[in-house]
Design a protein around this motif. Structure first.
Motif, mmCIF file in Angstrom:
data_model
loop_
_atom_site.group_PDB
_atom_site.id
_atom_site.type_symbol
_atom_site.label_atom_id
_atom_site.label_comp_id
_atom_site.label_asym_id
_atom_site.label_seq_id
_atom_site.Cartn_x
_atom_site.Cartn_y
_atom_site.Cartn_z
ATOM 1 N N THR A 92 0.818 -1.210 0.000
ATOM 2 C CA THR A 92 0.000 0.000 0.000
ATOM 3 C C THR A 92 0.854 1.263 0.000
ATOM 4 O O THR A 92 0.322 2.348 -0.152
ATOM 5 C CB THR A 92 -0.946 0.034 1.215
ATOM 6 N N ALA A 93 2.171 1.146 0.186
ATOM 7 C CA ALA A 93 3.051 2.314 0.239
ATOM 8 C C ALA A 93 3.778 2.473 -1.089
ATOM 9 O O ALA A 93 4.268 1.508 -1.646
ATOM 10 C CB ALA A 93 4.062 2.166 1.376
ATOM 11 N N TRP A 94 3.841 3.685 -1.557
ATOM 12 C CA TRP A 94 4.451 3.965 -2.853
ATOM 13 C C TRP A 94 5.477 5.083 -2.722
ATOM 14 O O TRP A 94 5.272 6.034 -1.980
ATOM 15 C CB TRP A 94 3.384 4.432 -3.839
ATOM 16 N N GLY A 95 6.566 4.983 -3.502
ATOM 17 C CA GLY A 95 7.455 6.118 -3.689
ATOM 18 C C GLY A 95 6.843 6.995 -4.764
ATOM 19 O O GLY A 95 5.993 6.544 -5.527
ATOM 20 N N GLN A 96 7.253 8.236 -4.857
ATOM 21 C CA GLN A 96 6.665 9.143 -5.837
ATOM 22 C C GLN A 96 7.745 9.887 -6.594
ATOM 23 O O GLN A 96 8.819 10.156 -6.068
ATOM 24 C CB GLN A 96 5.746 10.152 -5.147
ATOM 25 N N SER A 97 7.439 10.205 -7.848
ATOM 26 C CA SER A 97 8.299 11.075 -8.641
ATOM 27 C C SER A 97 7.411 11.859 -9.591
ATOM 28 O O SER A 97 6.270 11.485 -9.847
ATOM 29 C CB SER A 97 9.355 10.271 -9.416
ATOM 30 N N SER A 98 7.947 12.954 -10.091
ATOM 31 C CA SER A 98 7.185 13.738 -11.061
ATOM 32 C C SER A 98 8.135 14.387 -12.048
ATOM 33 O O SER A 98 9.311 14.595 -11.767
ATOM 34 C CB SER A 98 6.329 14.797 -10.363
ATOM 35 N N GLN A 99 7.591 14.636 -13.217
ATOM 36 C CA GLN A 99 8.263 15.389 -14.262
ATOM 37 C C GLN A 99 7.160 16.120 -14.995
ATOM 38 O O GLN A 99 5.983 15.833 -14.760
ATOM 39 C CB GLN A 99 9.086 14.468 -15.161
ATOM 40 N N PRO A 100 7.482 17.077 -15.846
ATOM 41 C CA PRO A 100 6.410 17.861 -16.469
ATOM 42 C C PRO A 100 5.345 16.982 -17.134
ATOM 43 O O PRO A 100 5.644 16.161 -17.998
ATOM 44 C CB PRO A 100 7.158 18.703 -17.502
ATOM 45 N N ILE B 79 3.704 14.480 -15.857
ATOM 46 C CA ILE B 79 3.646 13.083 -15.417
ATOM 47 C C ILE B 79 3.830 13.002 -13.909
ATOM 48 O O ILE B 79 4.799 13.521 -13.365
ATOM 49 C CB ILE B 79 4.735 12.229 -16.092
ATOM 50 N N GLU B 80 2.894 12.344 -13.252
ATOM 51 C CA GLU B 80 3.017 12.009 -11.833
ATOM 52 C C GLU B 80 3.099 10.493 -11.753
ATOM 53 O O GLU B 80 2.244 9.791 -12.306
ATOM 54 C CB GLU B 80 1.812 12.509 -11.039
ATOM 55 N N SER B 81 4.115 9.973 -11.064
ATOM 56 C CA SER B 81 4.319 8.526 -10.997
ATOM 57 C C SER B 81 4.410 8.053 -9.562
ATOM 58 O O SER B 81 4.942 8.751 -8.696
ATOM 59 C CB SER B 81 5.605 8.134 -11.736
ATOM 60 N N ARG B 82 3.886 6.864 -9.320
ATOM 61 C CA ARG B 82 4.014 6.162 -8.050
ATOM 62 C C ARG B 82 4.810 4.889 -8.347
ATOM 63 O O ARG B 82 4.526 4.208 -9.326
ATOM 64 C CB ARG B 82 2.661 5.778 -7.458
ATOM 65 N N HIS B 83 5.776 4.576 -7.491
ATOM 66 C CA HIS B 83 6.657 3.426 -7.719
ATOM 67 C C HIS B 83 6.606 2.485 -6.523
ATOM 68 O O HIS B 83 6.791 2.925 -5.387
ATOM 69 C CB HIS B 83 8.107 3.882 -7.903
ATOM 70 N N TRP B 84 6.376 1.207 -6.777
ATOM 71 C CA TRP B 84 6.470 0.246 -5.696
ATOM 72 C C TRP B 84 7.926 -0.151 -5.486
ATOM 73 O O TRP B 84 8.403 -0.244 -4.375
ATOM 74 C CB TRP B 84 5.604 -0.983 -5.919
ATOM 75 N N PHE B 85 8.656 -0.381 -6.553
ATOM 76 C CA PHE B 85 10.069 -0.726 -6.448
ATOM 77 C C PHE B 85 10.914 0.520 -6.676
ATOM 78 O O PHE B 85 10.448 1.499 -7.241
ATOM 79 C CB PHE B 85 10.444 -1.810 -7.459
ATOM 80 N N SER B 86 12.158 0.478 -6.236
ATOM 81 C CA SER B 86 13.072 1.603 -6.434
ATOM 82 C C SER B 86 13.098 1.975 -7.907
ATOM 83 O O SER B 86 13.203 1.114 -8.778
ATOM 84 C CB SER B 86 14.472 1.219 -5.960
ATOM 85 N N SER B 87 12.987 3.279 -8.172
ATOM 86 C CA SER B 87 12.951 3.754 -9.547
ATOM 87 C C SER B 87 13.307 5.234 -9.572
ATOM 88 O O SER B 87 12.755 6.023 -8.801
ATOM 89 C CB SER B 87 11.553 3.573 -10.139
ATOM 90 N N GLY B 88 14.214 5.602 -10.468
ATOM 91 C CA GLY B 88 14.579 7.012 -10.611
ATOM 92 C C GLY B 88 14.986 7.614 -9.279
ATOM 93 O O GLY B 88 15.812 7.060 -8.561
ATOM 94 N N PRO B 89 14.355 8.730 -8.886
ATOM 95 C CA PRO B 89 14.749 9.402 -7.651
ATOM 96 C C PRO B 89 14.280 8.666 -6.393
ATOM 97 O O PRO B 89 14.717 8.975 -5.295
ATOM 98 C CB PRO B 89 14.086 10.771 -7.755
ATOM 99 N N PHE B 90 13.385 7.688 -6.535
ATOM 100 C CA PHE B 90 12.909 6.928 -5.379
ATOM 101 C C PHE B 90 13.770 5.684 -5.225
ATOM 102 O O PHE B 90 13.807 4.829 -6.102
ATOM 103 C CB PHE B 90 11.445 6.538 -5.559
#
Length: 168
Positions: free
Chosen positions: A12-20, A22-33
């Motif tokens: 139920t817990a997600w990491g988050q990232s954004s770029q112009p 695009i809003e993204s939620r990541h379960w696994f390590s990805s990019g800045p998360f």
């Protein structure tokens, strides 16, 4: 009964990232998360929930050695790559095998409707290609089941239940 093993971990817990656009939620390590405890589930190295504004998307980028499974919840995904461009709508799984390497682009196909799609990345060998599949489906040994609020991944006897965040 939904087919999950008793006691399957529920995410139920997600990491988050954004770029112009695009809003993204990541379960696994990805990019800045990055979370060292969340780098993989068997061969699965990515489960990302993307919300893409009209006219926005992921420009040309490369992958190799993975199968990328895209599942559209809302809107339409325009996928361009090694084959002719494909528009993916809600309901079916779209799979791209990247083989020894491909460049592709994923874009919101609409100028006025937001796109939401989940992308699952699985380490796998194979030839370059794309195909559609109906869920539940098995891709590179990973059983993928989807619903409007859940992605269930099964690898051998292990099950991971990923709860999608509700729209805001």
């Amino acid at each position: 009964m939904d087919g999950r093993s008793f006691g399957a971990p529920v995410v139920t817990a997600w990491g988050q990232s954004s770029q112009p656009g695009i809003e993204s939620r990541h379960w696994f390590s990805s990019g800045p998360f990055y979370d060292p405890a969340r780098v993989a589930f068997g061969p699965v190295v990515g489960v990302d929930d993307h919300r893409v504004a009209p006219g926005a998307g992921f420009d040309w980028h490369a992958h190799r050695g993975v199968h990328i499974v895209s599942w559209v919840l809302d809107g339409s995904l325009l996928h361009s790559g090694a084959s002719e461009p494909v528009v993916v709508g809600p309901g079916r799984l779209f799979v791209q095998s990247t083989g020894s390497g491909v460049r592709h682009r994923e874009w919101n196909a609409s100028d006025d409707v937001r796109l939401r799609f989940v992308q699952i990345t699985v380490l796998a060998d194979g030839d370059v290609g794309t195909w559609f599949a109906d869920a539940p489906a098995t891709v590179a040994g990973v059983r993928i089941s989807v619903s409007s609020s859940t992605v269930v991944l099964s690898v051998d006897q292990d099950v991971l239940d990923v709860q999608l965040e509700k729209e805001t």
